[in-house]
Design a protein around this motif. Structure first.
Motif, mmCIF file in Angstrom:
data_model
loop_
_atom_site.group_PDB
_atom_site.id
_atom_site.type_symbol
_atom_site.label_atom_id
_atom_site.label_comp_id
_atom_site.label_asym_id
_atom_site.label_seq_id
_atom_site.Cartn_x
_atom_site.Cartn_y
_atom_site.Cartn_z
ATOM 1 N N ARG A 20 42.350 26.077 48.941
ATOM 2 C CA ARG A 20 41.122 25.732 49.634
ATOM 3 C C ARG A 20 41.021 24.210 49.742
ATOM 4 N NH1 ARG A 20 40.688 29.668 52.441
ATOM 5 N NH2 ARG A 20 40.326 31.622 51.431
ATOM 6 N N ASP A 49 46.964 28.195 56.214
ATOM 7 C CA ASP A 49 46.720 28.987 55.008
ATOM 8 C C ASP A 49 46.348 30.426 55.351
ATOM 9 O OD1 ASP A 49 47.262 26.768 53.483
ATOM 10 O OD2 ASP A 49 45.163 26.316 53.006
ATOM 11 N N GLU A 50 45.523 30.590 56.368
ATOM 12 C CA GLU A 50 45.148 31.944 56.777
ATOM 13 C C GLU A 50 46.357 32.699 57.328
ATOM 14 O OE1 GLU A 50 42.380 33.527 56.148
ATOM 15 O OE2 GLU A 50 41.409 31.777 55.294
#
Length: 154
Positions: A20, A49-50
């Protein structure tokens, strides 16, 4: 003596492996260009990241799907052998009353009769499913096109 550079702390990786965004310096003193640069960087990191998270999830699900399919295949094969044993038991049961060859012949005739009925029912279903085109949907589209053409010609 040089002052150490300040690196903002980063959050530990989550269980899926994605990280994050960390705490950032106060945006109040940043210029518009810097803010847009940070936004672009954070959006890029978020999308990456997703995407990694989605890739890991798909890989995990594909692995479970493969294992499940293998287990279903094993169950089917075991059921087939169980059916073969039941057929053998039927032959042996009839052999107590009839000669063994006649018992085997009776069971074989019954099995062929069942296979014939299944083939006839299957042939009927295949004939109803041919051709494999969505004929109702095609007819609906053709009716829609005809309606539009009729409306345009007015």
């Amino acid at each position: 003596m040089t002052a150490p550079t300040h690196q903002p702390p980063t959050a530990p990786p989550t269980a899926a492996g994605a990280t994050r965004a960390s705490t950032t310096p106060d945006p109040a003193g940043a210029s518009t260009g810097e803010l847009i640069g940070r936004l672009t960087e954070q959006l890029t990191r978020l999308v990456r990241d997703e995407a990694r998270l989605a890739q890991a999830e798909v890989a995990q699900k594909a692995k479970k799907l493969g294992i499940g399919a293998g287990l279903f295949g094993g169950a089917g094969l075991t059921a087939f052998f169980g059916l073969a044993v039941l057929i053998s038991a039927a032959v042996l049961g009839l052999a107590a009353v009839l000669p063994a060859w006649l018992a085997a012949l009776v069971v074989a005739v019954v099995l062929f009769a069942v296979a014939g009925v299944l083939a006839l029912v299957g042939r009927k279903d295949v004939a109803q499913g041919s051709p494999p085109l969505p004929t109702q949907a095609i007819a609906g589209v053709q009716a829609d096109v005809a309606t539009v053409r009729q409306g345009l010609s007015r």
